[in-house]
Design a protein around this motif. Structure first.
Motif, PDB file in Angstrom:
ATOM      1  N   GLY A  17       0.968  -1.454   0.188  1.00  0.00           N
ATOM      2  CA  GLY A  17      -0.424   0.442  -0.489  1.00  0.00           C
ATOM      3  C   GLY A  17       1.094   1.209  -0.204  1.00  0.00           C
ATOM      4  N   LEU A  18       2.187   1.075   1.013  1.00  0.00           N
ATOM      5  CA  LEU A  18       2.386   2.449   0.744  1.00  0.00           C
ATOM      6  C   LEU A  18       3.599   2.806  -0.072  1.00  0.00           C
ATOM      7  N   ASP A  19       3.989   1.260  -1.408  1.00  0.00           N
ATOM      8  CA  ASP A  19       4.861   2.090  -3.103  1.00  0.00           C
ATOM      9  C   ASP A  19       3.884   2.556  -3.402  1.00  0.00           C
ATOM     10  N   CYS A  20       2.340   1.702  -3.145  1.00  0.00           N
ATOM     11  CA  CYS A  20       1.666   2.048  -4.735  1.00  0.00           C
ATOM     12  C   CYS A  20       1.393   3.657  -4.444  1.00  0.00           C
ATOM     13  N   ALA A  21       1.002   4.338  -2.890  1.00  0.00           N
ATOM     14  CA  ALA A  21       0.965   5.521  -2.784  1.00  0.00           C
ATOM     15  C   ALA A  21       2.071   6.465  -3.327  1.00  0.00           C
ATOM     16  N   VAL A  22       3.176   6.031  -2.848  1.00  0.00           N
ATOM     17  CA  VAL A  22       4.635   6.907  -3.483  1.00  0.00           C
ATOM     18  C   VAL A  22       4.484   7.200  -4.908  1.00  0.00           C
ATOM     19  N   ILE A  23       4.102   5.730  -5.656  1.00  0.00           N
ATOM     20  CA  ILE A  23       3.818   5.930  -7.256  1.00  0.00           C
ATOM     21  C   ILE A  23       3.117   6.635  -7.917  1.00  0.00           C
ATOM     22  N   ASN A  24       1.790   7.210  -6.872  1.00  0.00           N
ATOM     23  CA  ASN A  24       0.512   7.536  -7.085  1.00  0.00           C
ATOM     24  C   ASN A  24       0.921   8.957  -6.675  1.00  0.00           C
ATOM     25  N   TYR A  25       1.233   9.301  -5.795  1.00  0.00           N
ATOM     26  CA  TYR A  25       2.331  10.908  -5.570  1.00  0.00           C
ATOM     27  C   TYR A  25       2.761  11.090  -6.472  1.00  0.00           C
ATOM     28  N   VAL A  26       3.969  10.947  -6.899  1.00  0.00           N
ATOM     29  CA  VAL A  26       4.679  10.640  -8.029  1.00  0.00           C
ATOM     30  C   VAL A  26       3.671  11.351  -9.462  1.00  0.00           C
ATOM     31  N   HIS A  27       2.970  10.558  -9.395  1.00  0.00           N
ATOM     32  CA  HIS A  27       1.795  11.111 -10.912  1.00  0.00           C
ATOM     33  C   HIS A  27       1.275  11.997 -10.272  1.00  0.00           C
ATOM     34  N   PHE A  28       0.998  12.520  -9.382  1.00  0.00           N
ATOM     35  CA  PHE A  28       0.084  14.129  -9.034  1.00  0.00           C
ATOM     36  C   PHE A  28       0.321  15.434  -9.212  1.00  0.00           C
ATOM     37  N   ALA A  29       2.181  14.429  -8.008  1.00  0.00           N
ATOM     38  CA  ALA A  29       3.179  15.675  -8.269  1.00  0.00           C
ATOM     39  C   ALA A  29       3.035  16.690 -10.145  1.00  0.00           C
ATOM     40  N   ARG A  30       4.052  15.564 -10.469  1.00  0.00           N
ATOM     41  CA  ARG A  30       3.846  15.946 -11.980  1.00  0.00           C
ATOM     42  C   ARG A  30       2.500  16.541 -12.342  1.00  0.00           C
ATOM     43  N   GLU A  31       1.778  15.701 -12.283  1.00  0.00           N
ATOM     44  CA  GLU A  31       0.649  16.432 -13.111  1.00  0.00           C
ATOM     45  C   GLU A  31       0.246  17.878 -12.415  1.00  0.00           C
ATOM     46  N   GLN A  32       0.737  18.673 -11.202  1.00  0.00           N
ATOM     47  CA  GLN A  32       0.588  19.403 -10.683  1.00  0.00           C
ATOM     48  C   GLN A  32       1.361  20.675 -11.052  1.00  0.00           C
ATOM     49  N   ASP A  33       2.319  20.061 -12.025  1.00  0.00           N
ATOM     50  CA  ASP A  33       3.980  20.583 -13.093  1.00  0.00           C
ATOM     51  C   ASP A  33       3.553  20.820 -14.235  1.00  0.00           C
ATOM     52  N   GLY A  34       1.952  20.418 -13.989  1.00  0.00           N
ATOM     53  CA  GLY A  34       1.927  20.251 -16.232  1.00  0.00           C
ATOM     54  C   GLY A  34       2.702  19.013 -16.738  1.00  0.00           C
ATOM     55  N   GLU A  35       3.142  18.249 -15.497  1.00  0.00           N
ATOM     56  CA  GLU A  35       3.750  16.946 -16.568  1.00  0.00           C
ATOM     57  C   GLU A  35       3.380  16.110 -17.225  1.00  0.00           C
ATOM     58  N   PRO A  36       4.087  15.398 -18.196  1.00  0.00           N
ATOM     59  CA  PRO A  36       2.340  13.452 -18.604  1.00  0.00           C
ATOM     60  C   PRO A  36       2.530  12.855 -17.457  1.00  0.00           C
ATOM     61  N   ALA A  37       1.414  11.895 -16.982  1.00  0.00           N
ATOM     62  CA  ALA A  37       2.167  10.664 -16.313  1.00  0.00           C
ATOM     63  C   ALA A  37       2.835   9.890 -17.311  1.00  0.00           C
ATOM     64  N   PHE A  38       3.779   8.482 -16.478  1.00  0.00           N
ATOM     65  CA  PHE A  38       4.174   7.727 -17.012  1.00  0.00           C
ATOM     66  C   PHE A  38       3.266   6.585 -17.691  1.00  0.00           C
ATOM     67  N   ASP A  39       3.603   5.753 -18.232  1.00  0.00           N
ATOM     68  CA  ASP A  39       2.394   4.886 -18.639  1.00  0.00           C
ATOM     69  C   ASP A  39       2.249   3.588 -17.841  1.00  0.00           C
ATOM     70  N   THR A  40       3.856   3.191 -17.276  1.00  0.00           N
ATOM     71  CA  THR A  40       4.447   2.573 -16.720  1.00  0.00           C
ATOM     72  C   THR A  40       5.116   2.680 -15.853  1.00  0.00           C
TER      73      THR A  40
END
Length: 83
Positions: A17-40
């Motif tokens: 669960g924690l590892d998943c939350a870290v991956i999701n947070y990275v994508h949230f932060a990228r979205e906030q910075d206008g960066e695209p999400a990673f596909d994998t």
């Protein structure tokens, strides 16, 4: 808010669960910075005792792959049954 925890089933750390939350947070932060999400996303997990003295290989080392965009899956296979 409490952070999710990685949990064991038996002796194996399998509920990540924690590892998943870290991956999701990275994508949230990228979205906030206008960066695209990673596909994998892929990550190594070094688990278990070393296979031999000074080894870089451990008994249960593995790589996990998280497919965030199901559109990237173009096929899959099913292993044959062993006779």
């Amino acid at each position: 808010m409490t952070l999710p925890q990685n949990r064991k089933i038996g002796n194996e750390l399998v509920i990540r669960g924690l590892d998943c939350a870290v991956i999701n947070y990275v994508h949230f932060a990228r979205e906030q910075d206008g960066e695209p999400a990673f596909d994998t996303v892929r990550a190594p997990f070094i688990e278990g005792p070393p296979l031999y003295e000074n080894a870089g290989f451990h008994e249960r080392t593995h790589v996990q792959i998280c497919v965030r965009n199901p559109g990237q899956i173009i096929g899959y296979f099913r292993p044959l049954e062993l006779a």
